[in-house]
Design an enzyme around this catalytic site. Structure first.
Site, PDB file in Angstrom:
ATOM      1  N   GLU A  89      -9.698  -5.271  -3.422  1.00  0.00           N
ATOM      2  CA  GLU A  89      -9.012  -4.292  -2.582  1.00  0.00           C
ATOM      3  C   GLU A  89      -9.970  -3.368  -1.835  1.00  0.00           C
ATOM      4  O   GLU A  89      -9.830  -3.112  -0.640  1.00  0.00           O
ATOM      5  CB  GLU A  89      -8.076  -3.433  -3.449  1.00  0.00           C
ATOM      6  CG  GLU A  89      -6.987  -4.176  -4.180  1.00  0.00           C
ATOM      7  CD  GLU A  89      -5.693  -4.298  -3.394  1.00  0.00           C
ATOM      8  OE1 GLU A  89      -5.679  -3.968  -2.187  1.00  0.00           O
ATOM      9  OE2 GLU A  89      -4.697  -4.725  -3.997  1.00  0.00           O
ATOM     10  N   HIS A 142      -7.915  -5.553   0.582  1.00  0.00           N
ATOM     11  CA  HIS A 142      -6.664  -4.828   0.802  1.00  0.00           C
ATOM     12  C   HIS A 142      -6.045  -5.291   2.114  1.00  0.00           C
ATOM     13  O   HIS A 142      -6.729  -5.399   3.126  1.00  0.00           O
ATOM     14  CB  HIS A 142      -6.972  -3.332   0.866  1.00  0.00           C
ATOM     15  CG  HIS A 142      -5.795  -2.429   0.810  1.00  0.00           C
ATOM     16  ND1 HIS A 142      -4.954  -2.370  -0.270  1.00  0.00           N
ATOM     17  CD2 HIS A 142      -5.311  -1.524   1.709  1.00  0.00           C
ATOM     18  CE1 HIS A 142      -4.010  -1.463  -0.047  1.00  0.00           C
ATOM     19  NE2 HIS A 142      -4.194  -0.940   1.152  1.00  0.00           N
ATOM     20  N   SER A 190       0.841  -1.196   0.000  1.00  0.00           N
ATOM     21  CA  SER A 190       0.000   0.000   0.000  1.00  0.00           C
ATOM     22  C   SER A 190       0.880   1.252   0.000  1.00  0.00           C
ATOM     23  O   SER A 190       1.665   1.450  -0.926  1.00  0.00           O
ATOM     24  CB  SER A 190      -0.963  -0.033   1.187  1.00  0.00           C
ATOM     25  OG  SER A 190      -1.990   0.926   1.034  1.00  0.00           O
TER      26      SER A 190
END
Length: 488
Positions: free
Chosen positions: A320, A418, A194
């Site tokens: 995600e 995610h 990320s």
């Protein structure tokens, strides 16, 4: 603890004593820069003073000051353990045989995510012991300043991409010291997830740090978020100062350094609420384009060949955006018209056409599911494929994965969300006991950890994620899903 279970290593600042943990020796909480307190708050990282006695490196240092993560309901709750003093530290895991034999092994320097606002390389989520042992390599994690302490943009007082500068200081420390821990400073992979993946790419293309990096791993980077425009960063800085009632301060640097860190963090939390845009996960402060350490946006970096010659492994998770949408009651009740309006607001009228196309393909899908899929594509997958395609087209090695693992049970319908792959990189399943993104742990999850972590470790050590007992992973070729390895 018996002395034979301890290992002493000399660094440029002094000796540190690690702790043997099975086949790996862990060195935690090693300072790579001076504490960012007093006059060093909002200043570039400075060298840490040397020490004469052996420094115990059994415990990680404190996290940098921060508010709770936006994704606590996805990843699990963390008890605050932050402190400005002593926060700029890193952690190293070296296989015992590497230390014993004085051999140089490839190094993974991995940066945590958290939206440039939360996280810590010292948290047990990112404990590198199992990964280092599995891959017979040296693993490094680190803290870097976050939120206003790391990304307030006030160059006139020295506040200029300080979190990025911290990351650069980590790489320089590794270059200068990692050989003592059995690591090869000429074979460094920089990776992250990320915000950490965004950072890894930027470090690799910055001329000041890129020459220390051989390979890049980018897990779930938000490729639709460009580095922040300096004008917007300045506007957000001004709004932040208004919240602190410092916009008219005659001595701004002194005033900011005298405030309590709690007040700085509380003001940032208010700014984040004030600046929040529904459907846009970008924080109000993060890496600024043209500031220190961020000379290019990623497309420009590829245009000029700034990543050339470096091996790349990049991936995204199938679902995600459930991490950002699943617990938002407003979004979960969206009807079709609301979904179309949101997409138009975020991306223009073309996004509505994409909605209608996806709707025709999956007529049973709810508006929430369609928007989640489209935002995952726009925010993560499309950029990963574009980067890999362009990098490969220029004659470089690029590998692409998609994380498809579905937790069971999955009461929040997070699916392959995610951060969902993180326990499977580090093998730290016990640390996610209160995380709904993981589900039950058993033989299947253990096998998937060995497959995923071994492939990434092979990439760190050889430049290829292939190896004995691993699924065939072909270098990426543009437009071919057959060249994307799916982990499920």
């Amino acid at each position: 603890m018996p002395q034979q279970n301890r290992a002493v290593v000399a660094t440029g600042n002094g000796r540190v004593r690690g702790v043997a943990e099975g086949p790996v020796v862990a060195f935690r909480g090693i300072p790579y820069a001076a504490s960012p307190i007093g006059p060093l708050r909002f200043a570039p990282p400075q060298p840490h003073p040397s020490w004469s006695e052996v420094r115990e490196a059994a415990q990680a240092g404190p996290a940098v000051p921060q508010a709770p993560s936006r994704l606590e309901r996805v990843m699990g709750h963390r008890t605050p353990n932050w402190d400005e003093d002593g926060s700029l530290t890193l952690n190293i895991w070296s296989p015992q045989q590497v230390l014993d034999n004085d051999t140089d092994r490839p190094v993974l320097v991995w940066f945590h995510g958290g939206g440039f606002s939360s996280g810590s390389g010292g948290w047990d989520w990112y404990d590198g012991a199992r990964l280092a042992g599995l891959g017979n390599m040296v693993v490094v994690t680190a803290n870097y300043r976050l939120g206003p302490l790391g990304f307030l943009y006030l160059p006139q007082i020295g506040a200029n991409n300080l979190g990025v500068q911290d990351q650069g200081a980590v790489l320089r420390w590794v270059r200068d010291n990692i050989a003592a821990f059995g690591g090869d400073p000429e074979s460094v992979t920089v990776g992250g997830q990320s915000a950490g993946a965004f950072s890894a790419f930027q470090l690799a293309v910055d001329p000041e740090t890129g020459n220390m990096i051989r390979r890049v791993i980018a897990q779930s980077a938000p490729w639709n978020i460009e580095p922040q425009d300096p004008r917007l960063a300045s506007e957000n800085a001004e709004a932040y100062l208004r919240i602190l009632d410092l916009e008219e301060s005659a001595s701004l640097d002194t005033a900011l350094r005298e405030l309590s860190v709690e007040k700085l963090i509380a003001a940032y939390a208010k700014l984040a609420v004030d600046k929040a845009q529904f459907g846009n996960p970008a924080p109000p402060m993060y890496s600024v384009l043209g500031g220190t350490g961020i000379p290019f946006a990623w497309r420009q970096a590829l245009d000029i060949g700034a990543l050339a010659g470096k091996d790349l492994l990049v991936g995204s998770n199938r679902d995600e955006m459930t991490a950002f949408f699943a617990f938002d009651d407003r979004f979960q009740t969206f009807d079709r018209e609301q979904a179309l309006r949101l997409l138009a607001d975020l991306h223009g009228d073309d996004a509505q056409a994409r909605y209608r196309h996806r709707e025709s393909q999956f007529p049973e899908a709810t508006p929430t599911r369609i928007v989640t899929d489209l935002e995952t594509e726009a925010g993560f997958r499309a950029g990963a494929l574009e980067i890999a395609a362009r990098h490969a087209a220029d004659g470089n090695m690029a590998y692409v994965y998609q994380w498809d693992f579905l937790p069971a049970p999955d009461p929040a319908d997070l699916r392959a969300t995610h951060c969902g792959e993180l326990p499977f990189l580090f093998g730290t399943f016990d640390s996610y006991s209160n995380s709904p993104m993981l589900g039950r742990v058993g033989p299947k999850t253990d096998a998937l950890w060995r497959s995923f972590a071994s492939a990434l470790a092979s990439f760190v050590t050889t430049g290829s994620p292939n190896g004995a007992g691993l699924p065939l992973w072909r270098p990426y070729a543009a437009g071919s899903d057959a060249h994307v390895l799916h982990f499920s």
